[in-house]
Design a protein around this motif. Structure first.
Motif, PDB file in Angstrom:
ATOM      1  N   LYS A  47     122.988  56.856  22.727  1.00  0.00           N
ATOM      2  CA  LYS A  47     123.876  56.037  21.917  1.00  0.00           C
ATOM      3  C   LYS A  47     124.446  56.902  20.802  1.00  0.00           C
ATOM      4  O   LYS A  47     123.804  57.846  20.340  1.00  0.00           O
ATOM      5  CB  LYS A  47     123.113  54.845  21.331  1.00  0.00           C
ATOM      6  N   VAL A  48     125.658  56.566  20.341  1.00  0.00           N
ATOM      7  CA  VAL A  48     126.319  57.365  19.311  1.00  0.00           C
ATOM      8  C   VAL A  48     125.448  57.474  18.067  1.00  0.00           C
ATOM      9  O   VAL A  48     125.305  58.549  17.471  1.00  0.00           O
ATOM     10  CB  VAL A  48     127.700  56.757  18.962  1.00  0.00           C
ATOM     11  N   GLU A  49     124.813  56.365  17.671  1.00  0.00           N
ATOM     12  CA  GLU A  49     124.003  56.364  16.439  1.00  0.00           C
ATOM     13  C   GLU A  49     122.740  57.225  16.565  1.00  0.00           C
ATOM     14  O   GLU A  49     122.136  57.604  15.544  1.00  0.00           O
ATOM     15  CB  GLU A  49     123.630  54.935  16.031  1.00  0.00           C
ATOM     16  N   GLU A  50     122.314  57.531  17.794  1.00  0.00           N
ATOM     17  CA  GLU A  50     121.147  58.397  17.981  1.00  0.00           C
ATOM     18  C   GLU A  50     121.467  59.864  17.727  1.00  0.00           C
ATOM     19  O   GLU A  50     120.562  60.684  17.562  1.00  0.00           O
ATOM     20  CB  GLU A  50     120.604  58.248  19.404  1.00  0.00           C
ATOM     21  N   VAL A  51     122.742  60.195  17.690  1.00  0.00           N
ATOM     22  CA  VAL A  51     123.161  61.596  17.552  1.00  0.00           C
ATOM     23  C   VAL A  51     123.922  61.840  16.257  1.00  0.00           C
ATOM     24  O   VAL A  51     123.717  62.859  15.587  1.00  0.00           O
ATOM     25  CB  VAL A  51     124.050  62.008  18.754  1.00  0.00           C
ATOM     26  N   LEU A  52     124.794  60.900  15.883  1.00  0.00           N
ATOM     27  CA  LEU A  52     125.680  61.079  14.736  1.00  0.00           C
ATOM     28  C   LEU A  52     124.881  61.250  13.434  1.00  0.00           C
ATOM     29  O   LEU A  52     123.970  60.477  13.130  1.00  0.00           O
ATOM     30  CB  LEU A  52     126.608  59.870  14.610  1.00  0.00           C
ATOM     31  N   GLY A  53     125.203  62.313  12.696  1.00  0.00           N
ATOM     32  CA  GLY A  53     124.571  62.573  11.403  1.00  0.00           C
ATOM     33  C   GLY A  53     123.247  63.288  11.494  1.00  0.00           C
ATOM     34  O   GLY A  53     122.653  63.653  10.469  1.00  0.00           O
ATOM     35  N   LYS A  54     122.755  63.542  12.704  1.00  0.00           N
ATOM     36  CA  LYS A  54     121.448  64.182  12.875  1.00  0.00           C
ATOM     37  C   LYS A  54     121.613  65.660  13.251  1.00  0.00           C
ATOM     38  O   LYS A  54     122.614  66.043  13.860  1.00  0.00           O
ATOM     39  CB  LYS A  54     120.648  63.463  13.957  1.00  0.00           C
ATOM     40  N   PRO A  55     120.620  66.481  12.931  1.00  0.00           N
ATOM     41  CA  PRO A  55     120.660  67.873  13.391  1.00  0.00           C
ATOM     42  C   PRO A  55     120.671  67.907  14.925  1.00  0.00           C
ATOM     43  O   PRO A  55     119.979  67.110  15.574  1.00  0.00           O
ATOM     44  CB  PRO A  55     119.368  68.469  12.826  1.00  0.00           C
ATOM     45  N   LEU A  56     121.444  68.807  15.482  1.00  0.00           N
ATOM     46  CA  LEU A  56     121.614  68.866  16.937  1.00  0.00           C
ATOM     47  C   LEU A  56     120.281  69.000  17.668  1.00  0.00           C
ATOM     48  O   LEU A  56     120.015  68.317  18.651  1.00  0.00           O
ATOM     49  CB  LEU A  56     122.527  70.050  17.293  1.00  0.00           C
ATOM     50  N   LEU A  57     119.415  69.876  17.169  1.00  0.00           N
ATOM     51  CA  LEU A  57     118.151  70.148  17.866  1.00  0.00           C
ATOM     52  C   LEU A  57     117.162  68.998  17.747  1.00  0.00           C
ATOM     53  O   LEU A  57     116.209  68.919  18.521  1.00  0.00           O
ATOM     54  CB  LEU A  57     117.529  71.447  17.352  1.00  0.00           C
ATOM     55  N   LYS A  58     117.400  68.114  16.784  1.00  0.00           N
ATOM     56  CA  LYS A  58     116.533  66.933  16.670  1.00  0.00           C
ATOM     57  C   LYS A  58     116.957  65.886  17.700  1.00  0.00           C
ATOM     58  O   LYS A  58     116.113  65.209  18.310  1.00  0.00           O
ATOM     59  CB  LYS A  58     116.612  66.346  15.266  1.00  0.00           C
ATOM     60  N   ALA A  59     118.275  65.748  17.927  1.00  0.00           N
ATOM     61  CA  ALA A  59     118.770  64.789  18.916  1.00  0.00           C
ATOM     62  C   ALA A  59     118.520  65.287  20.339  1.00  0.00           C
ATOM     63  O   ALA A  59     118.315  64.491  21.255  1.00  0.00           O
ATOM     64  CB  ALA A  59     120.255  64.522  18.694  1.00  0.00           C
ATOM     65  N   PHE A  60     118.545  66.620  20.495  1.00  0.00           N
ATOM     66  CA  PHE A  60     118.331  67.224  21.813  1.00  0.00           C
ATOM     67  C   PHE A  60     117.240  68.287  21.698  1.00  0.00           C
ATOM     68  O   PHE A  60     117.526  69.497  21.655  1.00  0.00           O
ATOM     69  CB  PHE A  60     119.643  67.842  22.337  1.00  0.00           C
ATOM     70  N   PRO A  61     115.973  67.853  21.641  1.00  0.00           N
ATOM     71  CA  PRO A  61     114.864  68.785  21.368  1.00  0.00           C
ATOM     72  C   PRO A  61     114.629  69.829  22.452  1.00  0.00           C
ATOM     73  O   PRO A  61     113.964  70.839  22.199  1.00  0.00           O
ATOM     74  CB  PRO A  61     113.655  67.849  21.227  1.00  0.00           C
ATOM     75  N   SER A  62     115.176  69.619  23.666  1.00  0.00           N
ATOM     76  CA  SER A  62     114.972  70.615  24.725  1.00  0.00           C
ATOM     77  C   SER A  62     115.891  71.827  24.551  1.00  0.00           C
ATOM     78  O   SER A  62     115.702  72.856  25.202  1.00  0.00           O
ATOM     79  CB  SER A  62     115.210  69.989  26.106  1.00  0.00           C
ATOM     80  N   LEU A  63     116.896  71.712  23.666  1.00  0.00           N
ATOM     81  CA  LEU A  63     117.791  72.838  23.394  1.00  0.00           C
ATOM     82  C   LEU A  63     117.216  73.719  22.303  1.00  0.00           C
ATOM     83  O   LEU A  63     116.339  73.305  21.536  1.00  0.00           O
ATOM     84  CB  LEU A  63     119.174  72.330  22.963  1.00  0.00           C
ATOM     85  N   ASN A  64     117.726  74.943  22.203  1.00  0.00           N
ATOM     86  CA  ASN A  64     117.367  75.834  21.096  1.00  0.00           C
ATOM     87  C   ASN A  64     118.607  76.619  20.688  1.00  0.00           C
ATOM     88  O   ASN A  64     119.700  76.418  21.219  1.00  0.00           O
ATOM     89  CB  ASN A  64     116.212  76.766  21.486  1.00  0.00           C
ATOM     90  N   GLN A  65     118.434  77.533  19.756  1.00  0.00           N
ATOM     91  CA  GLN A  65     119.562  78.286  19.218  1.00  0.00           C
ATOM     92  C   GLN A  65     120.315  79.056  20.301  1.00  0.00           C
ATOM     93  O   GLN A  65     121.527  79.203  20.250  1.00  0.00           O
ATOM     94  CB  GLN A  65     119.071  79.263  18.143  1.00  0.00           C
ATOM     95  N   LYS A  66     119.609  79.531  21.324  1.00  0.00           N
ATOM     96  CA  LYS A  66     120.242  80.339  22.365  1.00  0.00           C
ATOM     97  C   LYS A  66     120.822  79.500  23.496  1.00  0.00           C
ATOM     98  O   LYS A  66     121.843  79.854  24.081  1.00  0.00           O
ATOM     99  CB  LYS A  66     119.227  81.329  22.940  1.00  0.00           C
ATOM    100  N   SER A  67     120.193  78.378  23.820  1.00  0.00           N
ATOM    101  CA  SER A  67     120.652  77.582  24.964  1.00  0.00           C
ATOM    102  C   SER A  67     121.765  76.600  24.594  1.00  0.00           C
ATOM    103  O   SER A  67     122.476  76.127  25.469  1.00  0.00           O
ATOM    104  CB  SER A  67     119.483  76.817  25.589  1.00  0.00           C
TER     105      SER A  67
END
Length: 461
Positions: A47-67
């Motif tokens: 949902k938009v509210e799950e991502v908007l305003g949050k740090p990217l890596l918190k909304a998508f914890p499987s990602l990291n700086q390189k991926s």
């Protein structure tokens, strides 16, 4: 408020971004999401509210700086085009997208990054279903209907009374006995795939598979995996899977709209043509594939080379056996011939009893340029057959687009143009009546055979 000030407001800019039918994700230099539309949420299962305003890596914890492509662009300030990305969202769902990620600059300073994402999962599933279908088709079957394995047409299905086209068909039959790569080019609708299938079905490979792929139908990364296959673990979720080169082993692989294939991928195709070796994406070993490669283009190769959509070295490799199929407007004797064929076909299909076309319609057909070639002519007859109330197709039965073309051309023409058009119409009628025999046509027109031959050659240039 001025119009330009109105369109510079945040609300209007967000409304514009929300209206775009692709996933849009924007982060600032700190990696925090400042815009995320519903299409992106649909791709990611968020949902938009799950991502908007949050740090990217918190909304998508499987990602990291390189991926993360967004974070890579923030770090390097360099754009990334058509990058495939696989990741788990906050709900543990595997997501696959095809991303173009760009830095955002204001007053020569980067303030963030924007990502435009396509739903790769759906495209990937479609391609895998296609590969599974091709694999099923390739399996041996007792049914005689599967003997062609995808190629249903032969040279007998190409209907023409045109001398030049008949000569090309004879050359194609001889080329069928060869193992050389073939390049076929011509306008859309002239019958390139019929010609290619004719080559396959007249060749020693006729009992092998015929695999066709349009190079313009898929993005580069998906087309590459479709052609070459994938090795298990080459990317997240990848499985061991054959590509179209392997599926065409023992048969023919037909690549349509070759000029739409990315240049980098054309280099890999050239290597396969040279040594016959194919290596799956992410794989370490190469496999020899015995597949004949036939390619087609709807533009002239020299033009494609000039526009840098076709590699010159690939063209020279394919140009051993190349054939240009003539457009319908250069085959006037085929127009009425094909019209009668299509009328018979649709009489059976639609249960009609149409006998032919009126003199008015014949004149219109003979002077029309037919940019869509045989395909356009067939669809025109189908339309007229569905709408006519009589047994002869009349001008009132013509589709709207053709009527408009006629109306636009009904103004006063320069006398020279009008005379040339009238002369061409009479020559075409004479050739039709003489079944393409130039000598007989010249007698009907009461002019020397050499004069008629000159006029025909002049119009074909």
């Amino acid at each position: 408020m001025k119009t330009e000030d109105f369109f510079n407001t945040r609300e209007v800019l967000e409304a514009i971004l929300k209206s775009i039918d692709e996933g849009i994700h924007v982060i600032d230099n700190g990696g925090r999401t400042i815009f995320y539309n519903e299409v992106a949420g649909g791709h990611d299962g968020m949902k938009v509210e799950e991502v908007l305003g949050k740090p990217l890596l918190k909304a998508f914890p499987s990602l990291n700086q390189k991926s993360s492509t967004l974070l890579q662009v923030i770090e390097t300030e360099q754009p990334i085009f058509d990058k495939r990305q696989s990741y788990l969202n906050l709900h543990g769902k595997m997501i696959e997208t095809l991303n173009t990620t760009l830095p955002i600059h204001v007053d020569n300073q980067m303030i963030g990054a924007i990502e435009i994402a396509k739903d790769y999962s759906r495209l990937k599933n479609l391609s895998e279903r296609l590969l599974d279908l091709e694999t099923t088709v390739k399996k041996p079957s007792i049914s005689k209907k599967n003997v062609n394995n995808g190629a249903v047409y032969t040279f007998n299905d190409i209907l023409t009374k045109n001398h030049d086209f008949q000569q090309i068909i004879r050359q194609g039959k001889r080329a069928a006995e060869s193992e050389s790569a073939v390049l076929v080019f011509g306008e859309s609708g002239v019958g390139k795939e019929l010609f290619v299938q004719g080559i396959h079905n007249a060749s020693p490979r006729r009992k092998g598979p015929f695999i066709a792929q349009n190079c313009a139908a898929l993005p580069e990364s998906l087309l590459e995996s479709l052609l070459f296959g994938t090795a298990k673990g080459s990317y997240t979720g990848a499985v061991e899977r054959q590509g179209l080169f392997e599926l065409a082993n023992g048969g023919t692989l037909f690549l349509d709209e070759l000029q739409s294939m990315p240049i980098e991928l054309q280099a890999k195709l050239l290597r396969v043509l040279e040594d016959g070796l194919v290596r799956r994406i992410g794989g370490s070993k190469s496999t020899f594939v015995d597949a004949r490669i036939i390619t087609a283009m709807n533009t002239h190769p020299e033009k494609a080379i000039q526009e840098k959509t076709l590699r010159p070295d690939l063209f020279y490799r394919l140009n051993v056996l190349s054939y240009e199929l003539p457009p319908l407007h250069k085959r006037p004797e085929d127009v009425v011939y094909l019209v009668n064929h299509f009328i018979r076909h649709f009489n059976v299909q639609l249960g009609r009893a149409v006998e032919g076309i009126s003199e008015e319609v014949q004149t219109i057909f003979l002077t029309h340029h037919w940019p869509g070639n045989v395909r356009e002519l067939k669809h025109t007859i189908e339309f007229m057959m569905n709408h006519t109330e009589g047994t002869v197709l009349q001008g009132t039965d013509l589709p709207v687009f053709l009527k408009k073309n006629i109306e636009q051309n009904q103004g006063i023409q320069p006398l020279r143009d009008a005379l040339n058009q009238m002369e061409e119409t009479y020559i075409q009628r004479a050739l039709l009546q003489a079944n393409g025999n130039v000598l007989q046509a010249s007698k009907l027109l009461d002019i020397p055979r050499q004069t008629l031959q000159y006029k025909i050659q002049k119009r074909q240039k």
